[in-house]
Structures are given as structure tokens and as C-alpha cells.
Design a protein around this motif. Structure first.
Motif, PDB file in Angstrom:
ATOM      1  N   PRO A   1       0.830  -1.214   0.000  1.00  0.00           N
ATOM      2  CA  PRO A   1       0.000   0.000   0.000  1.00  0.00           C
ATOM      3  C   PRO A   1       0.864   1.265   0.000  1.00  0.00           C
ATOM      4  N   GLY A   2       0.708   2.087  -1.050  1.00  0.00           N
ATOM      5  CA  GLY A   2       1.442   3.361  -1.105  1.00  0.00           C
ATOM      6  C   GLY A   2       2.881   3.226  -1.579  1.00  0.00           C
ATOM      7  N   ILE A   3       3.305   2.007  -1.909  1.00  0.00           N
ATOM      8  CA  ILE A   3       4.699   1.819  -2.355  1.00  0.00           C
ATOM      9  C   ILE A   3       4.749   0.914  -3.585  1.00  0.00           C
ATOM     10  N   LEU A   4       5.509   1.322  -4.571  1.00  0.00           N
ATOM     11  CA  LEU A   4       5.811   0.460  -5.715  1.00  0.00           C
ATOM     12  C   LEU A   4       7.312   0.185  -5.691  1.00  0.00           C
ATOM     13  N   TYR A   5       7.675  -1.092  -5.761  1.00  0.00           N
ATOM     14  CA  TYR A   5       9.094  -1.475  -5.822  1.00  0.00           C
ATOM     15  C   TYR A   5       9.411  -1.780  -7.281  1.00  0.00           C
ATOM     16  N   LEU A   6      10.218  -0.909  -7.877  1.00  0.00           N
ATOM     17  CA  LEU A   6      10.567  -1.076  -9.296  1.00  0.00           C
ATOM     18  C   LEU A   6      11.869  -1.872  -9.372  1.00  0.00           C
ATOM     19  N   HIS A   7      11.774  -3.114  -9.856  1.00  0.00           N
ATOM     20  CA  HIS A   7      12.926  -4.025  -9.930  1.00  0.00           C
ATOM     21  C   HIS A   7      13.594  -3.866 -11.287  1.00  0.00           C
ATOM     22  N   VAL A   8      14.744  -3.172 -11.303  1.00  0.00           N
ATOM     23  CA  VAL A   8      15.422  -2.870 -12.570  1.00  0.00           C
ATOM     24  C   VAL A   8      16.467  -3.950 -12.864  1.00  0.00           C
ATOM     25  N   PHE A   9      16.101  -4.825 -13.813  1.00  0.00           N
ATOM     26  CA  PHE A   9      17.040  -5.874 -14.232  1.00  0.00           C
ATOM     27  C   PHE A   9      18.046  -5.283 -15.231  1.00  0.00           C
ATOM     28  N   ASP A  10      17.505  -4.447 -16.136  1.00  0.00           N
ATOM     29  CA  ASP A  10      18.358  -3.846 -17.195  1.00  0.00           C
ATOM     30  C   ASP A  10      18.457  -2.339 -16.949  1.00  0.00           C
ATOM     31  N   TRP A  11      19.586  -1.916 -16.403  1.00  0.00           N
ATOM     32  CA  TRP A  11      19.791  -0.517 -16.008  1.00  0.00           C
ATOM     33  C   TRP A  11      19.858   0.358 -17.248  1.00  0.00           C
ATOM     34  N   PRO A  12      19.069   1.444 -17.316  1.00  0.00           N
ATOM     35  CA  PRO A  12      19.046   2.286 -18.527  1.00  0.00           C
ATOM     36  C   PRO A  12      20.393   2.991 -18.720  1.00  0.00           C
ATOM     37  N   ALA A  13      20.936   2.846 -19.907  1.00  0.00           N
ATOM     38  CA  ALA A  13      22.273   3.423 -20.180  1.00  0.00           C
ATOM     39  C   ALA A  13      22.243   4.940 -19.989  1.00  0.00           C
ATOM     40  N   ASP A  14      21.078   5.548 -20.309  1.00  0.00           N
ATOM     41  CA  ASP A  14      21.023   7.025 -20.190  1.00  0.00           C
ATOM     42  C   ASP A  14      20.592   7.473 -18.795  1.00  0.00           C
ATOM     43  N   GLY A  15      20.462   6.509 -17.874  1.00  0.00           N
ATOM     44  CA  GLY A  15      20.130   6.883 -16.490  1.00  0.00           C
ATOM     45  C   GLY A  15      18.698   7.369 -16.330  1.00  0.00           C
ATOM     46  N   LYS A  16      17.903   7.191 -17.372  1.00  0.00           N
ATOM     47  CA  LYS A  16      16.487   7.612 -17.268  1.00  0.00           C
ATOM     48  C   LYS A  16      15.595   6.370 -17.235  1.00  0.00           C
ATOM     49  N   LEU A  17      14.907   6.165 -16.122  1.00  0.00           N
ATOM     50  CA  LEU A  17      14.004   5.008 -16.007  1.00  0.00           C
ATOM     51  C   LEU A  17      12.593   5.467 -16.355  1.00  0.00           C
ATOM     52  N   ILE A  18      12.076   4.918 -17.453  1.00  0.00           N
ATOM     53  CA  ILE A  18      10.744   5.310 -17.940  1.00  0.00           C
ATOM     54  C   ILE A  18       9.684   4.392 -17.338  1.00  0.00           C
ATOM     55  N   VAL A  19       8.743   5.009 -16.588  1.00  0.00           N
ATOM     56  CA  VAL A  19       7.687   4.241 -15.908  1.00  0.00           C
ATOM     57  C   VAL A  19       6.336   4.681 -16.477  1.00  0.00           C
ATOM     58  N   PRO A  20       5.415   3.733 -16.755  1.00  0.00           N
ATOM     59  CA  PRO A  20       4.090   4.139 -17.267  1.00  0.00           C
ATOM     60  C   PRO A  20       3.466   5.219 -16.378  1.00  0.00           C
ATOM     61  N   LEU A  21       2.704   6.100 -16.973  1.00  0.00           N
ATOM     62  CA  LEU A  21       2.147   7.256 -16.264  1.00  0.00           C
ATOM     63  C   LEU A  21       1.176   6.815 -15.165  1.00  0.00           C
ATOM     64  N   LEU A  22       1.332   7.440 -13.994  1.00  0.00           N
ATOM     65  CA  LEU A  22       0.425   7.169 -12.866  1.00  0.00           C
ATOM     66  C   LEU A  22      -0.327   8.451 -12.560  1.00  0.00           C
ATOM     67  N   LYS A  23      -1.601   8.319 -12.230  1.00  0.00           N
ATOM     68  CA  LYS A  23      -2.396   9.495 -11.863  1.00  0.00           C
ATOM     69  C   LYS A  23      -1.948   9.983 -10.492  1.00  0.00           C
ATOM     70  N   ASN A  24      -1.454   9.045  -9.686  1.00  0.00           N
ATOM     71  CA  ASN A  24      -1.166   9.325  -8.270  1.00  0.00           C
ATOM     72  C   ASN A  24      -0.112  10.409  -8.086  1.00  0.00           C
ATOM     73  N   LYS A  25      -0.220  11.121  -6.935  1.00  0.00           N
ATOM     74  CA  LYS A  25       0.831  12.069  -6.532  1.00  0.00           C
ATOM     75  C   LYS A  25       2.041  11.237  -6.103  1.00  0.00           C
ATOM     76  N   ILE A  26       3.214  11.626  -6.579  1.00  0.00           N
ATOM     77  CA  ILE A  26       4.449  10.910  -6.208  1.00  0.00           C
ATOM     78  C   ILE A  26       5.018  11.564  -4.956  1.00  0.00           C
ATOM     79  N   GLU A  27       5.226  10.757  -3.893  1.00  0.00           N
ATOM     80  CA  GLU A  27       5.791  11.285  -2.636  1.00  0.00           C
ATOM     81  C   GLU A  27       7.300  11.383  -2.760  1.00  0.00           C
ATOM     82  N   GLN A  28       7.922  10.243  -3.105  1.00  0.00           N
ATOM     83  CA  GLN A  28       9.385  10.213  -3.122  1.00  0.00           C
ATOM     84  C   GLN A  28       9.865   9.007  -3.908  1.00  0.00           C
ATOM     85  N   ALA A  29      11.101   9.058  -4.381  1.00  0.00           N
ATOM     86  CA  ALA A  29      11.723   7.893  -5.031  1.00  0.00           C
ATOM     87  C   ALA A  29      13.151   7.798  -4.529  1.00  0.00           C
ATOM     88  N   TYR A  30      13.592   6.556  -4.227  1.00  0.00           N
ATOM     89  CA  TYR A  30      14.977   6.357  -3.781  1.00  0.00           C
ATOM     90  C   TYR A  30      15.370   4.908  -4.048  1.00  0.00           C
TER      91      TYR A  30
END
Ligand code: JFZ
Length: 464
Positions: free
Chosen positions: A377-406
Motif C-alpha cells: 500500500p502506497g509503495i511500488l518497488y521497481l525491480h530494474v534488471f536492465d539498467w538504462p544506459a542514459d540513467g532515465k528510467l521510464i515508468v508508465p504514467l500514474l495518476k497518483n501524486k508521487i511522494e518520493q523515489a529512492y
């Protein structure tokens, strides 16, 4: 005629040379258990759903020949050797006298499972070959009476599991290539079926299940198997399920107690494969080997990599399932070193990332090109197997307000910037992947995830 029946019965029993007592002392066979409330069911399955990851142990006297018979190696055979090589009961039984696992150490096994991050253990009490790895009074084709070892390894393992707070569970085969009353006779079995009485076999099995559920402390799961032959009917399955629930109303039972109908047992059991989209609305658990065989097989070195095993665990949990990963100990009682190394690698990853596995639910995203997602609840764990070479992780759009990412592995939990685009979210990542197998990004959001479908995103950006 009667003389003939008595003769064949006795002859059948003599055939095996091993004694069976099957006096029907199951009078206490309970009535069918009452309809369970969803709340009680959720409570009963909570520890199992929370645990997500278990150890499967296929161990028996088949570890002595380890896939070889009379100098011939039978492909893929370990616990199925008796069948693959068509070994007669009288020729297979002597393996018990050669089974003396003096290296067996319950504390080592439980500690290894614990260090691997596993939350329950399922071990074979009896596999298809009919040999009983526990002290049973219903046959002496067991580890106490038929081997030079004379120790109840299930008792030692159960005691150690209780000591370390690890749920212990039994794998028990319905199919039995040894018991004279089990039918049908397998095509290679020269024993006459005359005099055999399947209902007597069912009584024998029930008596042993009472020993297994009542003599070893709390048992978490009964993992049945070998239900696929026609003699085992749906009715017998329902009856056995009710019987086992009468022994312990809180036990968990797999779907192979019956003919795998929807309402058989508590969870589905995909084998050696991961369902593409999980089994929505159902509890399920994938069982899998680390190489190609369940029991110990000499020469089977087709080991899956630690990366593959960690990705399997994450893939399964991201679809709402459990992972039951197998080891096949040797006849000395040792878990093969390649298995130990892989379990230690998985355990090391879970040391840092366990929060993104235990007690998590399935992904809200259909598919992610770079990995998987697990959720709380309130947390998504994004498991990155293939690290983006450009350092930009593209995630499908969420309507939700984003609190934080780390990054989960970052003790400082340094903030990762999240940019909301028309079609997607973009999370800025450091140059290098913190973990070689799977680096987890924690995305804290407000409320239940609401994914904006690509179409909806397109429409709204056009209206801007
Ligand atoms: C069964 C056992 O025969 C095997 O030895 C091992 O114990 C495994 C966990 O389970 O193997 C099966 C069972 C069912 C299928 C395939 C293999 N099936 O339904 O395809």
C-alpha cells in the motif's frame, strides 16, 4: 473362490517382504469441515503469503543410485529412477540398506534456508517410490527400520525448524510404487494386482498422514503429489482434504490433493514454469529445480544462474505468486555445493532487498521492458534488471501524486528526481546499477496506483 482371495492377499503382502498394518483406526475421521470464512482463510494463509519464498527438498533412497542403475545412466532420472529403469520392488528395496546419510545435519540445512531468505521448508516425507523418510508404525519400509541410519530425519528437521522459527511442511505422494494395495500397477511392475485393495491403501495413507500432522509439532503445509492416476478420484481428493483439515484446521494444502479442480486445496502448483500473467484471484506457488532434477542426480550440472533464480523470484512475486525452490541432497546427507552457492547469492540479495519481496503484492503494470514491479500500500518497488544506459528510467504514467523515489539499497535514501511527462514518468538514476542482478527503486505514491493507459495519456496530451 474365498480361498483364492485370501491366498492372493497374503501372497501380495509377502511379495513386498515388508509388513503393513492397516487396521482402520480412523474412526475419528472427522465430518466434512464447515464452510470457512474468508477472514479465517486470510488469517490461515497470512504467513505463507507473507513468506513468498520456500525451500523444496527432494530426499530419499533414490539419492543412492543418483540416476544410475546397473551401470546405465537414465536421462533426467533421480527420484523417478525406479520407473525409468523399470526396477522391481524386490530389487529396489535393498537400496534402503545402503542409505546411511551420516553427514546429515538439520541445523545446517535450516540455517542455509534461513540465510537464503527462505520462509518455509517442504521436504519429501514419502515420494512415489513409497519409501518413508520418517518413523511410521504402519510399515517398516522406512528410515527407522530399513536403513542402517535408524534416525527420523523429519523429526530432527522439524525440531530444528521449530527452534529457528521456520515453518516445516511435508511433500507426500499419493502414488506409491511399493505398497501392495496401491493401484494401478505401473506398466513395468511384475507384481500381480490380485488381492490388492485400493481403499486399504487409502487407509494406510491416512494413518501415516495423522502421524505426520500430529507427531512433529505444527506443520505448515501438506504438499500432495502423484494424484494423476485414475484410481485417485475427485471424491477421494475431497475426502482426503476434509480428513487432513480435521487433523489440523489451520494447515495449508496444495491443489494436488484432488484432481486440481479450482476448489481443490488452497493454492495452485505450476511446475518448472512461471505463468505469463500469474493466476489472478488465486493463491499459487511455482515449484522449480535449480538444475534439471528434483532428487540428487550425479552429473546433472545444468545449474540456473543466481541472476536467473533472483529474476524468477521477482517475476513470480510481481505476479502474486510464491516460489518454492528445490534442492536434492546426496545420500551422505549433503546439499550440493552449487545449490549452496546459489542460495547464498539469493540470500545476500534479499538481505538488502527483502522489503520488496516479503508481504508484497502483484504489479499494477502490465509489463515493464526493464524489469518487474512488486507493491505494498502506497509503495511500488521497481525491480530494474536492465539498467538504462542514459540513467532515465521510464515508468508508465500514474495518476497518483508521487511522494518520493529512492534506491532500496541506499541507506541514505537519497532522493531520485521524478519528472511527470505526458505519456510516462521519468526517474533519474545514478550512472551505474547498484546491484548486478536487480536494483530496486522505491516509488512512494499517494493512494492505490492508478495507471494512465497509453490511449488515455494520448487523448489528454492532445486536449492540452
Ligand atoms: C511431480 C513428481 O513426479 C516429481 O518427481 C516432483 O516431485 C515434482 C515436484 O512433482 O512431477 C510432476 C507433476 C506434475 C506434472 C509434471 C511433473 N504435470 O502436471 O505436468
Amino acid at each position: 473362490m474365498l480361498k483364492k482371495v485370501i491366498f492372493y492377499t497374503l501372497f501380495g503382502l509377502l511379495l513386498s517382504g515388508f509388513q503393513f498394518t492397516f487396521a482402520a483406526d480412523t474412526a475419528s475421521e472427522a465430518k466434512s469441515c464447515s464452510k470457512e470464512t474468508a477472514a479465517h482463510r486470510d488469517q490461515r494463509l497470512k504467513w505463507w503469503r507473507q513468506g513468498r519464498f520456500g525451500m523444496f527438498i527432494h530426499w530419499g533412497i533414490y539419492s543412492v543410485p543418483a540416476g544410475q542403475w546397473q551401470g546405465k545412466s537414465y536421462n533426467g532420472a533421480a527420484e523417478w529412477l525406479m520407473n525409468y529403469a523399470g526396477i522391481q520392488v524386490k530389487d529396489y528395496e535393498p537400496l534402503a540398506a545402503q542409505f546411511n546419510p551420516t553427514e546429515f545435519d538439520a541445523r545446517q540445512w535450516v540455517s542455509l534456508a534461513k540465510a537464503a531468505g527462505m520462509k518455509y521448508i517442504v521436504i519429501t516425507s514419502k515420494h512415489h517410490d513409497g519409501f518413508c523418510m520418517f518413523d511410521t508404525k504402519y510399515t517398516n519400509y522406512d528410515i527407522m527400520d530399513a536403513t542402517p541410519f535408524h534416525r527420523d530425519v523429519l523429526k530432527e528437521l522439524a525440531d530444528e525448524c521449530h527452534r529457528q522459527g521456520m515453518p516445516i511442511c511435508w511433500y507426500h505422494s499419493i502414488m506409491d510404487w511399493h505398497h501392495p494395495d496401491y493401484l494401478p500397477r505401473q506398466k513395468w511392475d511384475q507384481r500381480s494386482p490380485d488381492g490388492a485393495d485400493f481403499s486399504r491403501y487409502v487407509t494406510y495413507m491416512k494413518n501415516q498422514l495423522r502421524e505426520l500432522v500430529h507427531n512433529y509439532g505444527k506443520i505448515g503445509v501438506l504438499w500432495f503429489d502423484g494424484e494423476w492416476q485414475d484410481t485417485w478420484t475427485s471424491q477421494l481428493g475431497d475426502d482426503l482434504e476434509a480428513y487432513v483439515r480435521s487433523l489440523d484446521p489451520n494447515i495449508i494444502i496444495n491443489n494436488r490433493v484432488g484432481k486440481r479442480k479450482q476448489d481443490n486445496g488452497d493454492f495452485g502448483t505450476p511446475e518448472q514454469e512461471i505463468p505469463a500473467t500469474g493466476i489472478p484471484g488465486h493463491d499459487w506457488e511455482v515449484c522449480m529445480t535449480m538444475n534439471d532434477t528434483w532428487g540428487y542426480r550425479q552429473g546433472d550440472n545444468n545449474w540456473k544462474s543466481p541472476a536467473q533464480l533472483i529474476h524468477n523470484l521477482v517475476d513470480i512475486v510481481s505476479k502474486g505468486g510464491n516460489y518454492l525452490l528445490n534442492v536434492g541432497p546426496t545420500s551422505q546427507g549433503l546439499i550440493p555445493q552449487p545449490s549452496v552457492e546459489r542460495l547464498q547469492a539469493i540470500g545476500k540479495w534479499l538481505q538488502t532487498n527483502g522489503e520488496s519481496i516479503y508481504g508484497t503484492g502483484a504489479s499494477c503494470f502490465a509489463a515493464l521492458p526493464w524489469g518487474r514491479c512488486t507493491s505494498k500500500p502506497g509503495i511500488l518497488y521497481l525491480h530494474v534488471f536492465d539498467w538504462p544506459a542514459d540513467g532515465k528510467l521510464i515508468v508508465p504514467l500514474l495518476k497518483n501524486k508521487i511522494e518520493q523515489a529512492y534506491l532500496l539499497g541506499d541507506p541514505a535514501r537519497s532522493n531520485l528526481s521524478v519528472t511527470r511527462g505526458d505519456q510516462s514518468l521519468e526517474i533519474s538514476l545514478p550512472a551505474g546499477a547498484p546491484d548486478p542482478y536487480d536494483s530496486v527503486v522505491v516509488l512512494q505514491i499517494v493512494g492505490e496506483p492508478i495507471v494512465v493507459t497509453a490511449e488515455a495519456a494520448t487523448v489528454s496530451s492532445e486536449n492540452k
